[in-house]
Enzyme design. Structure first.
Site, PDB file in Angstrom:
ATOM      1  N   SER A  24       8.851   5.389  11.466  1.00 57.49           N
ATOM      2  CA  SER A  24       8.837   6.838  11.277  1.00 57.49           C
ATOM      3  C   SER A  24       8.540   7.537  12.595  1.00 57.49           C
ATOM      4  CB  SER A  24       7.747   7.241  10.271  1.00 57.49           C
ATOM      5  OG  SER A  24       7.938   6.572   9.057  1.00 57.49           O
ATOM      6  N   HIS A  55      13.665   6.472   7.374  1.00 53.09           N
ATOM      7  CA  HIS A  55      14.153   5.169   7.853  1.00 53.09           C
ATOM      8  C   HIS A  55      15.634   5.102   7.496  1.00 53.09           C
ATOM      9  CE1 HIS A  55      10.035   3.482   8.390  1.00 53.09           C
ATOM     10  NE2 HIS A  55       9.770   4.373   7.460  1.00 53.09           N
ATOM     11  N   HIS A  77       9.535  -2.995   4.331  1.00 54.71           N
ATOM     12  CA  HIS A  77       8.071  -3.031   4.284  1.00 54.71           C
ATOM     13  C   HIS A  77       7.604  -3.947   3.154  1.00 54.71           C
ATOM     14  CE1 HIS A  77       8.988   0.853   6.194  1.00 54.71           C
ATOM     15  NE2 HIS A  77       7.853   0.704   6.838  1.00 54.71           N
ATOM     16  N   TYR A  79       5.322  -3.334   1.154  1.00 55.54           N
ATOM     17  CA  TYR A  79       4.981  -2.569  -0.051  1.00 55.54           C
ATOM     18  C   TYR A  79       6.193  -2.257  -0.932  1.00 55.54           C
ATOM     19  CZ  TYR A  79       6.297   1.479   2.873  1.00 55.54           C
ATOM     20  OH  TYR A  79       6.946   2.352   3.689  1.00 55.54           O
ATOM     21  N   GLU A  80       7.399  -2.535  -0.414  1.00 53.61           N
ATOM     22  CA  GLU A  80       8.584  -2.206  -1.217  1.00 53.61           C
ATOM     23  C   GLU A  80       8.788  -3.206  -2.351  1.00 53.61           C
ATOM     24  OE1 GLU A  80      12.107  -0.851   1.114  1.00 53.61           O
ATOM     25  OE2 GLU A  80      10.756  -1.100   2.818  1.00 53.61           O
ATOM     26  N   ALA A 107       4.530   4.581  12.729  1.00 55.62           N
ATOM     27  CA  ALA A 107       3.601   5.701  12.599  1.00 55.62           C
ATOM     28  C   ALA A 107       2.308   5.127  12.045  1.00 55.62           C
ATOM     29  CB  ALA A 107       4.173   6.745  11.649  1.00 55.62           C
ATOM     30  N   MET A 202       1.062   0.401   7.682  1.00 57.84           N
ATOM     31  CA  MET A 202       1.604  -0.430   6.600  1.00 57.84           C
ATOM     32  C   MET A 202       2.799  -1.276   7.040  1.00 57.84           C
ATOM     33  SD  MET A 202       1.558   2.435   3.573  1.00 57.84           S
ATOM     34  CE  MET A 202       0.250   3.681   3.490  1.00 57.84           C
ATOM     35  N   SER A 203       2.899  -1.590   8.313  1.00 61.88           N
ATOM     36  CA  SER A 203       4.086  -2.330   8.786  1.00 61.88           C
ATOM     37  C   SER A 203       3.735  -3.213   9.976  1.00 61.88           C
ATOM     38  CB  SER A 203       5.186  -1.329   9.186  1.00 61.88           C
ATOM     39  OG  SER A 203       4.807  -0.612  10.343  1.00 61.88           O
ATOM     40  N   ASN A 226      -1.990  11.034  11.989  1.00 63.44           N
ATOM     41  CA  ASN A 226      -3.114  11.598  11.221  1.00 63.44           C
ATOM     42  C   ASN A 226      -4.375  10.799  11.524  1.00 63.44           C
ATOM     43  OD1 ASN A 226      -1.386   9.629   9.401  1.00 63.44           O
ATOM     44  ND2 ASN A 226      -3.520   9.393   8.771  1.00 63.44           N
ATOM     45  N   HIS A 238       3.252  11.246   2.905  1.00 63.52           N
ATOM     46  CA  HIS A 238       4.357  10.778   3.759  1.00 63.52           C
ATOM     47  C   HIS A 238       5.053  11.979   4.408  1.00 63.52           C
ATOM     48  CE1 HIS A 238       7.116   7.944   5.444  1.00 63.52           C
ATOM     49  NE2 HIS A 238       8.163   8.445   4.814  1.00 63.52           N
TER      50      HIS A 238
HETATM   51  N1  HPA Z   1      -2.540   4.872   6.800  1.00 65.50           N
HETATM   52  C1  HPA Z   1      -1.584   3.946   6.667  1.00 65.50           C
HETATM   53  N2  HPA Z   1      -0.361   4.093   7.163  1.00 65.50           N
HETATM   54  C2  HPA Z   1      -0.094   5.211   7.845  1.00 65.50           C
HETATM   55  C3  HPA Z   1      -1.058   6.210   8.031  1.00 65.50           C
HETATM   56  C4  HPA Z   1      -2.348   6.021   7.481  1.00 65.50           C
HETATM   57  O1  HPA Z   1      -3.255   6.858   7.602  1.00 65.50           O
HETATM   58  N3  HPA Z   1      -0.456   7.200   8.756  1.00 65.50           N
HETATM   59  C5  HPA Z   1       0.807   6.794   9.001  1.00 65.50           C
HETATM   60  N4  HPA Z   1       1.046   5.592   8.442  1.00 65.50           N
END
Ligand code: HPA
Length: 264
Positions: A24, A55, A77, A79-80, A107, A202-203, A226, A238
């Protein structure tokens, strides 16, 4: 036709040596590609069909500066589906195509008060918190992959040097992988801080393990979108990740293009 043959057929004279995975916010890198050939993942047997906004699901072949690259815009990912080996086939294909280096981007959330959103962070090491491996079930002694220097220290020095030349601040730190797909709880963010993490996401970690198993060098960069849950009053979503990533995109892509150009 298998993915490798499809890519070779469409690549013409291009012989990619550097593979790139765009997360991202890093899509702007494709604007730096010349002589571009675009291949949708739907044409590539076994490549992931992305389900996440931001993506795109295209393999780009072309040149960035002096380098010939294969850029995956979109990754699978954990999580998918719950399976964490979704990138095993694409990375094997890119290795067989001739790529010796994997450049990863993502990201991520910052767990460091001094590393605010829009920061860029070089990943120097990771925490595999889910303790899942994409190598489970792989045979042979080389499945016991060393994870020392997984994020290549020479490439890291190069990235730091290029960032300095551009006047771009590049943080360095440890990336803690959470499976997702929910964001972390504030308690999990405090745990990550105490465990020595600088960023959470998460990746990336499964791909690093796969690439090391394939003998590829790895460089990885996070765009901080963030602060971790509970660290600020921002609401995590997201959509927020994508809007923050959009804002930092041009600067990040420029840095990344210059780093790729300088890789030996
Ligand atoms: N946590 C997990 N994955 C992320 C975050 C987060 O705060 N920000 C962007 N991807």
């Amino acid at each position: 036709m298998n993915a490798l043959d499809t890519i070779r057929q469409r690549a013409g004279p291009l012989q990619p040596r550097i593979a790139v995975v765009l997360g991202s916010g890093w899509g702007g890198l494709t604007e730096h590609i010349t002589e571009a050939v675009e291949i949708p993942y739907t044409d590539l047997a076994g490549f992931p069909q992305p389900t996440v906004a931001g993506h795109s699901g295209i393999l780009w072949l072309g040149r960035i500066g002096a380098q010939t690259v294969a850029v995956m815009s979109g990754r699978k990912h954990g999580y998918e589906t719950g399976a964490v080996d979704g990138m095993a086939l694409p990375l094997q294909v890119l290795k067989n195509l001739g790529c010796h280096t994997l450049v990863q981007t993502n990201a991520a959330g910052s767990v460091r008060p001094d590393m605010p959103p829009q920061s860029l962070m070089l990943i120097t090491d990771h925490l595999n918190l889910p303790q899942h491996s994409p190598l489970v079930g792989v045979a042979g002694n080389d499945r016991f992959v060393s994870m020392v220097n997984a994020y290549d220290s020479e490439l890291n020095r190069l990235a730091a040097h290029i960032a300095k030349g551009l006047g771009t601040t590049l943080f360095e730190g440890v990336y803690a992988w959470f499976l997702g797909q929910q964001f972390e709880t504030p308690a999990e963010i405090r745990m990550a801080q105490r465990l020595g993490a600088d960023a959470v996401g998460m990746s990336t970690v499964p791909e690093t393990i796969l690439a090391r198993h394939l003998g590829m060098r790895v460089l990885a960069l996070s765009m901080i979108t963030n602060f971790g849950a509970g660290m600020s009053s921002e609401l995590l979503s997201h959509t927020h990740t994508l809007s923050q990533a959009q804002e930092g995109s041009a600067r990040a892509s420029r840095l990344l293009a210059d780093i790729i150009d300088a890789i030996e």
